[in-house]
Design an enzyme around this catalytic site. Structure first.
Site, PDB file in Angstrom:
ATOM      1  N   HIS A 131     -10.701 -19.500  -1.231  1.00  0.00           N
ATOM      2  CA  HIS A 131     -10.295 -18.091  -1.195  1.00  0.00           C
ATOM      3  C   HIS A 131     -11.516 -17.173  -1.194  1.00  0.00           C
ATOM      4  O   HIS A 131     -11.487 -16.105  -0.613  1.00  0.00           O
ATOM      5  CB  HIS A 131      -9.390 -17.786  -2.393  1.00  0.00           C
ATOM      6  CG  HIS A 131      -8.184 -18.655  -2.420  1.00  0.00           C
ATOM      7  ND1 HIS A 131      -7.252 -18.654  -1.414  1.00  0.00           N
ATOM      8  CD2 HIS A 131      -7.772 -19.597  -3.311  1.00  0.00           C
ATOM      9  CE1 HIS A 131      -6.304 -19.534  -1.680  1.00  0.00           C
ATOM     10  NE2 HIS A 131      -6.608 -20.128  -2.829  1.00  0.00           N
ATOM     11  N   ASP A 151      -0.537  10.291  -8.265  1.00  0.00           N
ATOM     12  CA  ASP A 151      -0.158  11.651  -7.888  1.00  0.00           C
ATOM     13  C   ASP A 151       1.044  12.047  -8.753  1.00  0.00           C
ATOM     14  O   ASP A 151       1.425  11.324  -9.694  1.00  0.00           O
ATOM     15  CB  ASP A 151       0.088  11.767  -6.375  1.00  0.00           C
ATOM     16  CG  ASP A 151       1.348  11.047  -5.900  1.00  0.00           C
ATOM     17  OD1 ASP A 151       2.017  10.392  -6.728  1.00  0.00           O
ATOM     18  OD2 ASP A 151       1.655  11.139  -4.697  1.00  0.00           O
ATOM     19  N   THR A 181       5.619   5.648  -3.327  1.00  0.00           N
ATOM     20  CA  THR A 181       5.872   4.329  -2.726  1.00  0.00           C
ATOM     21  C   THR A 181       4.762   3.324  -2.998  1.00  0.00           C
ATOM     22  O   THR A 181       4.970   2.121  -2.808  1.00  0.00           O
ATOM     23  CB  THR A 181       5.970   4.463  -1.195  1.00  0.00           C
ATOM     24  OG1 THR A 181       4.728   5.024  -0.728  1.00  0.00           O
ATOM     25  CG2 THR A 181       7.114   5.370  -0.768  1.00  0.00           C
ATOM     26  N   HIS A 227      -5.823 -15.228  -5.094  1.00  0.00           N
ATOM     27  CA  HIS A 227      -6.283 -15.557  -3.745  1.00  0.00           C
ATOM     28  C   HIS A 227      -7.097 -14.436  -3.102  1.00  0.00           C
ATOM     29  O   HIS A 227      -8.005 -14.722  -2.324  1.00  0.00           O
ATOM     30  CB  HIS A 227      -5.089 -15.859  -2.830  1.00  0.00           C
ATOM     31  CG  HIS A 227      -4.388 -17.141  -3.174  1.00  0.00           C
ATOM     32  ND1 HIS A 227      -3.462 -17.724  -2.350  1.00  0.00           N
ATOM     33  CD2 HIS A 227      -4.474 -17.953  -4.267  1.00  0.00           C
ATOM     34  CE1 HIS A 227      -2.993 -18.851  -2.910  1.00  0.00           C
ATOM     35  NE2 HIS A 227      -3.591 -18.991  -4.084  1.00  0.00           N
ATOM     36  N   CYS A 275       1.785   6.019  -6.714  1.00  0.00           N
ATOM     37  CA  CYS A 275       2.366   7.193  -6.048  1.00  0.00           C
ATOM     38  C   CYS A 275       3.856   6.910  -5.879  1.00  0.00           C
ATOM     39  O   CYS A 275       4.393   6.031  -6.554  1.00  0.00           O
ATOM     40  CB  CYS A 275       1.642   7.512  -4.736  1.00  0.00           C
ATOM     41  SG  CYS A 275       1.771   6.268  -3.442  1.00  0.00           S
TER      42      CYS A 275
HETATM   43  C1  RB5 Z   1       4.770  12.272  -2.501  1.00  0.00           C
HETATM   44  O1  RB5 Z   1       5.947  12.952  -2.191  1.00  0.00           O
HETATM   45  C2  RB5 Z   1       4.744  10.943  -1.783  1.00  0.00           C
HETATM   46  O2  RB5 Z   1       4.652  11.113  -0.407  1.00  0.00           O
HETATM   47  C3  RB5 Z   1       3.581  10.106  -2.285  1.00  0.00           C
HETATM   48  O3  RB5 Z   1       3.687   9.945  -3.648  1.00  0.00           O
HETATM   49  C4  RB5 Z   1       3.470   8.701  -1.733  1.00  0.00           C
HETATM   50  O4  RB5 Z   1       4.685   8.026  -1.811  1.00  0.00           O
HETATM   51  C5  RB5 Z   1       2.800   8.538  -0.449  1.00  0.00           C
HETATM   52  O5  RB5 Z   1       2.613   7.414   0.052  1.00  0.00           O
END
Ligand code: RB5
Length: 144
Positions: free
Chosen positions: A136, A11, A70, A101, A68
């Site tokens: 595994h 994203d 996180t 694994h 993304c």
């Molecule tokens: C975008 O702001 C953020 O929420 C997205 O990139 C991600 O971290 C969601 O899990």
């Protein structure tokens, strides 16, 4: 290394690392498909996750990479797709073992969580590590 056919997507919050990883893949002649996004304009990660995962399931690609902010949203969305084993890795040990694994077929990264050089090390190890099989495989088969 196996014959890698990578599909990559992010994203807006993972866009810069996606471009860095594409530079890494290009420098090593690793074949890849870029699902997007192609700008930093806000977009919805579940759509990107689905496109990348469908390509892995179809066999057109054999490894997926999703980025993304996180890595969490991408990993949650990716693991909803039957046959996808997505691993959110913030360290190189997890990257190695997710392949050895868990036979992870999708790697998720968080651009807002880890530095660029660590992200590239994680990608490097994740792409180079093979599945160990044996006990595994039995466990992965149980998931499927
Ligand atoms: C975008 O702001 C953020 O929420 C997205 O990139 C991600 O971290 C969601 O899990």
């Amino acid at each position: 290394m196996e014959d890698l056919k990578v599909v990559i997507g992010s994203d807006h919050a993972g866009y810069e690392y996606k471009e860095k990883i594409i530079d890494y893949l290009t420098a090593r002649n690793i074949s890849y498909t870029d699902i997007g996004t192609h700008t930093k304009e806000s977009c919805d990660y579940p759509e990107i996750a689905r496109s990348v995962c469908e390509r892995v399931i179809s066999g057109k690609s054999n490894r997926g990479i999703l980025i993304c902010g996180t890595g969490i949203g991408m990993s949650i969305a990716a693991n909803k797709v039957r046959g996808i084993r997505a691993a959110l890795c913030n360290d190189t040990y997890s990257a190695r073992v997710s392949r050895a694994h868990n036979n992870a077929n999708v790697l998720c990264l968080g651009e807002r969580v880890i530095g660029e050089h660590l992200a590239l090390d994680i990608v490097d190890i994740w792409l180079k590590t093979g599945f160990e099989g044996n006990r595994h495989k039995r466990r992965v088969d149980m998931i499927e």
